[in-house]
Design an enzyme around this catalytic site. Structure first.
Site, mmCIF file in Angstrom:
data_model
loop_
_atom_site.group_PDB
_atom_site.id
_atom_site.type_symbol
_atom_site.label_atom_id
_atom_site.label_comp_id
_atom_site.label_asym_id
_atom_site.label_seq_id
_atom_site.Cartn_x
_atom_site.Cartn_y
_atom_site.Cartn_z
ATOM 1 N N HIS A 129 31.682 58.962 1.598
ATOM 2 C CA HIS A 129 32.756 58.456 0.853
ATOM 3 C C HIS A 129 32.211 57.996 -0.374
ATOM 4 C CE1 HIS A 129 30.210 54.765 2.633
ATOM 5 N NE2 HIS A 129 30.890 54.196 1.307
ATOM 6 N N ASP A 159 30.469 60.682 7.945
ATOM 7 C CA ASP A 159 30.030 60.098 6.836
ATOM 8 C C ASP A 159 28.683 60.553 6.000
ATOM 9 O OD1 ASP A 159 30.973 58.737 4.389
ATOM 10 O OD2 ASP A 159 30.073 56.910 5.486
ATOM 11 N N SER A 237 25.536 51.884 -0.189
ATOM 12 C CA SER A 237 26.078 53.149 0.553
ATOM 13 C C SER A 237 25.229 54.379 0.168
ATOM 14 C CB SER A 237 27.485 53.262 0.474
ATOM 15 O OG SER A 237 28.206 52.244 1.197
ATOM 16 N N THR A 253 25.287 52.939 5.354
ATOM 17 C CA THR A 253 26.737 53.256 5.308
ATOM 18 C C THR A 253 27.659 52.359 5.349
ATOM 19 O OG1 THR A 253 28.345 54.875 6.065
ATOM 20 C CG2 THR A 253 27.034 53.687 7.940
ATOM 21 N N LEU A 295 33.609 69.951 25.241
ATOM 22 C CA LEU A 295 33.600 70.521 26.413
ATOM 23 C C LEU A 295 35.081 71.223 26.857
ATOM 24 C CD1 LEU A 295 32.227 67.199 28.237
ATOM 25 C CD2 LEU A 295 31.209 69.590 28.441
ATOM 26 N N GLY A 296 36.309 70.953 26.014
ATOM 27 C CA GLY A 296 37.271 71.454 26.227
ATOM 28 C C GLY A 296 38.060 70.875 27.446
#
Length: 484
Positions: A129, A159, A237, A253, A295-296
């Protein structure tokens, strides 16, 4: 002698005698040895936290020696972004002739912090960001030198961003901070935050680790934050969170403050763990992008009603598998609908969101151990995650979607309560465009099947329906689109 004079004289003699007696007691008390009597067990009270007297056998009366090594590696990050001004007069020939100086764009500037983590290659870690949307980025070292920065890559969902600055051919060389193993960090460990808050210049604040593994910060993507009470303010940040050995344990962050920065620091700062930042950095340095594992599977939260039907005690928590996609990591591992995932790599899974967060922090091809409850009994399985798809072309899904491309929603939007698939682009004049689909739409369902993510959308369209209706969200409204 008068009575009043006699009374005054007696009082003075008594005061002198008492003063001498008191002085003798004080003198004797000072000359007597002091005895440290142990407190009774019942009177023992917890001591306030204090800095340790030594670290690795070295006396530590001050943090200054450690900070002299650390601060040269913490930099200020300056960004510039050109923004076109939507001025109705700028397109009028008369006004342009009368006022030739009408600006067509403005320059937005912002300030953050960064950390040099590889002096040989000039790699600088910061937050996504901090540099998002920037046209120009420069870095100012602690000695005042300013260097142009090259964008290497970034990952919005964690981020983390990686930049590269030139290694100076003359003058002082770059200095880097060594990355610690952040998995060893404990609540109560002392930490120091270094950055450039409010643009006032390099600033150091200290505190302790308040919590680890935080994953409930609103409006942020995949999370595994270190929480600290060291002051983290705007401009911090991307800066460094270090331990008392001067090793990087996290990238600062965010700070959580419902009233914004005007309320000042309230002791709720968050940092990305060094281990997570290291993994993202290695992928960005190698390919410029992050490949995540999945994992689907589709899941839903375990509640008391579901727990009872699955033979689990009331109050049990976990993620209930509702669907296992074909040719997925979950299918290879033998997962079934009705399985309840209660832990992953030893980390407690309380609901579907925490399982999704866990997967999002794993690289593709990562091996994970899943603790399940199947038919009310404990079971452990091993799975190798497959790469999470980043984008699908509409043509791959159904010819009626030709010209559109679909992508996963940013994780921050998901945490805001949106669940679906983002329409990233729609080519002008394409079949998808003629059917009314627009870039920025969010596909919530295809027919009667929910499209929570790309695998779910692909599964919903695995057998081409005779009539394809997409339920979409556009802005704040929702509606149906018939794809012809």
């Amino acid at each position: 002698m008068q009575a009043s004079t006699r009374t005054t004289l007696i009082a003075l003699i008594a005061a002198a005698a008492f003063g001498g007696f008191a002085a003798t007691l004080i003198r004797d008390g000072l000359q007597a040895p002091v005895r440290a009597e142990p407190l009774p067990q019942a009177a023992t009270v917890p001591m306030a936290a204090s800095l340790p007297a030594t670290v690795e056998g070295q006396a530590l009366p001050s943090l200054a020696p450690m900070l002299r090594r650390v601060t040269p590696a913490v930099v200020s990050v300056h960004t510039k972004q050109r923004v076109r001004i939507n001025n109705p007069f700028a397109n009028d020939p008369f006004f342009r002739r009368m006022f030739p100086g009408i600006p067509e764009e403005r320059i937005n500037e912002s300030l953050g912090s960064g950390v040099i983590v590889d002096a040989a290659h000039g790699y600088v870690l910061t937050n996504h960001h901090v540099i998002e949307g920037a046209d120009e980025v420069s870095v100012t070292l602690s000695d005042g030198r300013t260097l142009a920065a090259e964008f290497v890559g970034s990952d919005a969902d964690t981020d983390v961003a990686l930049m590269k600055i030139p290694v100076p051919g003359s003058g002082a060389p770059l200095q880097a901070i060594a990355l610690a193993d952040s998995s060893t960090l404990q609540v109560g460990d002392f930490v120091v935050a270094v950055g450039n808050p409010f643009g006032v210049g390099q600033t150091v604040t200290s505190g302790i680790v308040s919590a680890v593994g935080r994953a409930n910060v609103p409006g942020v993507g995949y999370q595994n934050f270190i929480q600290t009470d060291a002051s983290i303010n705007p401009g911090n940040s991307g800066g460094a969170l270090v331990n008392l050995r001067g090793e990087l344990v996290g990238i600062n962050t965010a700070s959580f403050n419902p009233r914004g920065s005007m309320a000042g620091n309230i002791g709720l700062g968050f940092a990305i763990p060094a281990n997570l930042a290291r993994g993202v950095m290695q992928q960005l340095a190698a390919t410029g992008e992050v490949r995540r594992g999945t994992l689907g599977i589709d899941t839903q939260d375990l509640d008391d009603r579901l727990a009872a039907s699955l033979g689990l005690a009331a109050g049990s928590r976990g993620a209930v598998v509702t669907r296992v996609h074909a040719d997925s990591a979950g299918a290879d591992a033998g997962l079934r609908p009705g399985d309840v995932v209660v832990a992953a790599n030893g980390e407690r899974i309380a609901d579907g969101e925490s399982l999704r967060n866990f997967q999002g922090l794993q690289p593709a091809n990562a091996r994970v151990s899943l603790d399940l409850r199947r038919d009310g009994k404990p079971l452990q399985v091993q799975a190798t995650l497959r790469e999470q798809p980043r984008m699908l072309a509409g043509q791959q899904l159904d010819p009626r979607l030709s010209g559109a491309s679909f992508a996963e929603l940013p994780e921050a939007l998901r945490r805001g309560g949106v669940s679906g698939v983002l329409v990233e682009e729609v080519a002008g004049g394409s079949r998808a465009a003629r059917n009314g689909l627009r870039a920025g739409d969010v596909v919530l369902a295809a027919g009667t099947m929910r499209a929570g993510d790309l695998p779910a959308l692909r599964a919903a369209l695995a057998e081409a329906p005779e009539q394809l209706v997409l339920h979409i969200q556009r802005g704040r409204g929702q509606g149906n689109l018939l794809m012809k």
